[in-house]
Design a protein around this motif. Structure first.
Motif, short mmCIF file in Angstrom:
data_model
loop_
_atom_site.label_atom_id
_atom_site.label_comp_id
_atom_site.label_asym_id
_atom_site.label_seq_id
_atom_site.Cartn_x
_atom_site.Cartn_y
_atom_site.Cartn_z
N LEU A 176 0.89 -1.23 0.04
CA LEU A 176 0.02 0.02 0.01
C LEU A 176 0.78 1.34 0.12
O LEU A 176 1.69 1.24 0.83
N MET A 177 0.90 1.94 -1.21
CA MET A 177 1.93 3.05 -0.99
C MET A 177 0.75 4.57 -1.24
O MET A 177 0.08 4.70 -1.55
N VAL A 178 1.35 5.30 -0.18
CA VAL A 178 0.66 6.46 0.18
C VAL A 178 1.53 7.96 0.01
O VAL A 178 2.72 7.57 0.23
N PRO A 179 0.98 8.81 0.03
CA PRO A 179 1.84 10.18 -0.35
C PRO A 179 2.62 10.75 0.70
O PRO A 179 3.69 11.32 0.45
N THR A 180 2.21 10.58 1.86
CA THR A 180 2.83 11.28 3.18
C THR A 180 3.37 10.23 4.23
O THR A 180 2.56 9.29 4.34
N GLU A 181 4.14 10.54 5.13
CA GLU A 181 4.63 9.50 6.09
C GLU A 181 3.39 9.53 7.27
O GLU A 181 3.21 8.62 7.59
N ILE A 182 2.93 10.77 7.56
CA ILE A 182 1.87 10.79 8.32
C ILE A 182 0.75 9.90 7.86
O ILE A 182 0.05 9.04 8.70
N LEU A 183 0.22 9.89 6.64
CA LEU A 183 -0.77 8.81 6.30
C LEU A 183 -0.33 7.48 6.43
O LEU A 183 -1.04 6.64 6.73
N ALA A 184 0.98 7.28 6.01
CA ALA A 184 1.46 5.80 6.10
C ALA A 184 1.59 5.53 7.41
O ALA A 184 0.98 4.20 7.66
N GLN A 185 2.00 6.28 8.56
CA GLN A 185 1.93 5.85 9.84
C GLN A 185 0.31 5.42 10.24
O GLN A 185 0.10 4.33 10.87
N GLN A 186 -0.70 6.20 9.76
CA GLN A 186 -1.93 6.11 10.23
C GLN A 186 -2.73 4.77 9.46
O GLN A 186 -3.20 4.26 10.11
N HIS A 187 -2.12 4.54 8.20
CA HIS A 187 -2.74 3.51 7.38
C HIS A 187 -2.22 2.11 8.19
O HIS A 187 -2.96 1.09 8.46
N VAL A 188 -0.88 2.11 8.70
CA VAL A 188 -0.45 0.96 9.33
C VAL A 188 -1.28 0.67 10.68
O VAL A 188 -1.52 -0.46 11.13
N GLU A 189 -1.44 1.74 11.62
CA GLU A 189 -2.20 1.78 12.91
C GLU A 189 -3.56 1.05 12.37
O GLU A 189 -4.14 0.20 13.22
N SER A 190 -4.32 1.69 11.41
CA SER A 190 -5.68 1.34 11.17
C SER A 190 -5.73 -0.19 10.76
O SER A 190 -6.34 -1.22 11.25
N LEU A 191 -4.49 -0.68 10.05
CA LEU A 191 -4.63 -2.12 9.61
C LEU A 191 -4.17 -3.06 10.75
O LEU A 191 -4.70 -4.03 10.99
N ASN A 192 -3.34 -2.73 11.46
CA ASN A 192 -2.99 -3.45 12.55
C ASN A 192 -4.02 -3.50 13.72
O ASN A 192 -4.46 -4.53 14.36
#
Length: 677
Positions: free
Chosen positions: A306-322
């Motif tokens: 899953l590729m996203v444009p910003t680090e903030i968003l990447a961090q958030q996606h990982v938290e959501s998936l976990n």
């Protein structure tokens, strides 16, 4: 003779002029003949009684006063004389063209083209038309200092005389008849030198259809080759495990989420290569759909990215998936530019040997040393933020993995057909239950203080607020309240009761993450930010958003920003602080207060600002059509797409005699990629 010959074969085109023409994109004879005017001047002679104020007109009359030139300023002048038409006398003025004095001879009849000023009964002249009968409809081209209008027109005339017979038809007969289209040779000539407005209208109609149809032929060809069975992988996921996973989710999926999940899962199981665009308004629940697709991929023994444009968003996606995945069942990892070197080595090794099932990251995912064991699904979020080549690199990390593009920027239908014509489109057009629409208000800057006072009540109720600013530092060119100044003001305004923090794009990633984390944890109650906050940030406790200088944002961006509030179960508010200077700005503010439907807004934005502004041409892969207009010619685009689809349904259309001219101009499908680079 060939239309592909260089313009240098034409008389009067030496190496220098050829170079000047090349700068306009004109290298071959065909490009010269296809370099159409962007507008036409109607220079038919008019009567004083039938013209309107500020209309550009040609008036014929007798010169009744001697021309006088007044000079003022540096190299500035005004030429004035009076003319009479049917006993009515009016003044004619020419600025900075003193040499026209000799053409205005008392007692002689002349024709002047200019803009009519009804109040002053005066014509602001642009040119005195020559003695020969002027063409009623003059073409106006985009030109440069080195290539003048007259030069270009003369070259086009010569090119038609010498090469006009070489222009051939490229559309099949049945389309010409079905839509009553003008033949190509006639249409090309009438685009430059129409006999009248009606002939020009018919020529333009033909050219618009041709542009859209040829483009759609390439897009449909690309779609066919992308989706062919030999190109894809069948991800035969475990249906029972997937069912158990969806049933374990802490909420019921909406009807729209179920529908798009089924469409995606059908594609995953198929041998055909998935190329799907998932559109969903802010807060419609795309992340959950992505999680289901990634889980399905994992159960079939494949990896997902899953590729996203910003680090903030990447961090958030990982938290959501976990939160959604069982850590014993699904192994996830985060890879961004600020991942430490040692941790990065461990992640890359685990990814290469298949220990990681799902990886979330930024551009860091497409670096050369990132290798997968068995990549099956690639998801790109807010994918219009990535250049086409970046998306392509990630796709090529596996053996043609299935691809899902996600966007929360509602894309108007015409842009979706054009920029993503090779993809299938799924739309989540329903909001999760319990979401209260955000109430949007528009205030003038002078009403800001009392509104900030009103917001105290929301803060007192334990809620938080965002304040969004367009720029970081004061710019002399733009009278914009910068983030730093607002931050200082609010710190003072809300002291000592509430904490204010500042976030902007020039901060280091670590600093940004810390500030965001503090806001999420309610350690600061007010976040002043530039638009880095725009995509995906999730703080359900934030219920108020102020957008400063809101007239400087497009509708799509305002809607994206507004989507940061209203993410919990409480009523939320978006306050647009704006003093638009023109009608379009006022219209945008009005529309924002009237609807929260992103698709309605995106269509309006397209009407008001055009596709380049809405989408950003460079990133989007949106082709620049010469004549066709995505807003005004939307229905033609739809028809062209349907017709192109019909042609591609014929397996052997390239071999059929009636399609021979078309096959010659529609490039092999692989070359369709050039539209996106």
């Amino acid at each position: 003779m060939s239309l592909q010959e260089s313009v240098a074969v034409l008389p009067g085109v030496g190496p220098k002029r050829a170079q000047n023409l090349a700068e306009l994109g004109i290298v071959t004879i065909e490009q010269l003949l296809g370099y159409y005017p962007f507008r036409y001047e109607d220079i038919q002679e008019k009567n004083l009684l039938e013209i309107n104020d500020q209309e550009k007109v040609t008036l014929k009359g007798v010169v009744v006063s001697a021309p006088v030139v007044n000079r003022y300023g540096y190299k500035k002048s005004r030429l004035q004389f009076r003319m009479m038409q049917d006993h009515a006398v009016f003044t004619v003025s020419f600025f900075n063209q003193p040499y026209l004095k000799d053409k205005a001879v008392v007692g002689e009849e002349i024709a002047v083209y200019g803009k009519w000023d009804a109040k002053r009964k005066a014509l602001n002249g642009m040119k005195i038309l020559g003695g020969k009968q002027p063409e009623d409809f003059a073409p106006i081209y985009h030109v440069s200092k080195a290539v003048r209008q007259n030069t270009l027109i003369d070259l086009i005339k010569v090119a038609f005389e010498k090469y006009g017979r070489e222009i051939t038809e490229n559309l099949p007969d049945y389309l010409l008849q079905k839509y009553r289209l003008m033949p190509r040779p006639q249409a090309m000539l009438a685009m430059h030198f129409p006999k009248n407005p009606e002939e020009n209208r018919l020529a333009k109609r033909r050219v618009v259809f041709e542009e859209f149809f040829l483009f759609q032929m390439r897009m449909q060809g690309l779609k066919q080759s992308e989706r062919s069975e030999k190109n894809g992988i069948a991800i035969r996921y475990d249906v029972e495990r997937l069912k158990r996973f969806t049933q374990s989710l802490p909420f019921e999926l909406t009807g729209a989420q179920k529908r798009v999940t089924n469409e995606i899962c059908y594609d995953l199981r198929s041998k055909k290569h998935m190329q799907r665009l998932l559109q969903g308004d802010v807060g419609s629940g795309k992340t959950v759909v992505a999680a289901i697709a990634l889980y399905a991929t994992m159960t079939a023994g494949f990896q997902g990215a899953l590729m996203v444009p910003t680090e903030i968003l990447a961090q958030q996606h990982v938290e959501s998936l976990n939160q959604l995945f069982d850590p014993l069942e699904v192994s996830t990892a985060l890879l961004t530019g600020s991942t430490k070197a040692r941790e990065r080595r461990v992640i890359l090794e685990a990814l290469a040997n298949g220990e990681i099932d799902v990886i979330v990251g930024t551009h860091a995912l497409i670096q050369d040393n990132v290798a997968f064991s068995n990549l099956g699904l690639v998801i790109t979020d807010e994918q219009h933020r990535f250049g086409v080549n970046q998306r392509k690199v990630l796709r090529e990390k596996g053996l043609r993995p299935d691809v899902l593009f996600m966007t929360a920027t509602p894309i108007p239908r015409t842009l979706a057909i054009t920029a993503y014509g090779e993809m299938d489109v799924s739309v989540i057009d329903e909001m999760p239950a319990g979401r209260i629409p955000v109430k949007t208000s528009w205030i003038k800057p002078k009403q800001l203080e009392p509104t900030l006072d009103w917001a105290r009540q929301e803060l007192a109720n334990g809620h938080q607020l965002y304040v969004i600013c367009p720029l970081i530092e004061e710019s002399e060119a733009l009278d914009v309240k910068n983030a730093t100044e607002i931050y200082e003001h609010l710190k003072e305004f809300y002291a000592p009761d509430y904490q204010v923090s500042l976030l902007h794009g020039r901060m280091k990633n670590q600093e940004k993450e810390t500030i965001m984390e503090e806001f999420k944890e309610n350690q600061s109650q007010i976040l002043v930010s530039t638009t880095v906050i725009e995509v995906g940030v999730n703080v359900p406790n934030a219920t108020v958003m102020f957008i400063m200088d809101a007239e400087r944002f497009g509708l799509a961006q305002l809607h994206q920003l507004r989507g940061r509030v209203g993410r919990g179960s409480e009523a939320s508010y978006c306050i647009l602080v704006a003093s638009p200077k023109n009608e379009m700005g006022k219209e945008r503010m009005k529309i924002m207060t009237e609807t929260t439907n992103g698709f309605v807004l995106s269509e309006k934005d397209l009407e008001l600002r055009g596709p380049g502004e809405v989408f950003g041409f460079r990133q989007s892969g949106l082709p620049q059509f010469l004549i066709a207009d995505l807003v005004n010619d939307a229905t033609v685009l739809e028809v062209a797409r349907e017709e192109a689809e019909q042609v591609w349904l014929l397996d052997n259309w390239r071999e059929l005699p009636e399609f021979a001219p078309l096959a010659a101009v529609v490039l092999p499908t692989e070359a369709g990629e050039t539209y996106f680079d």
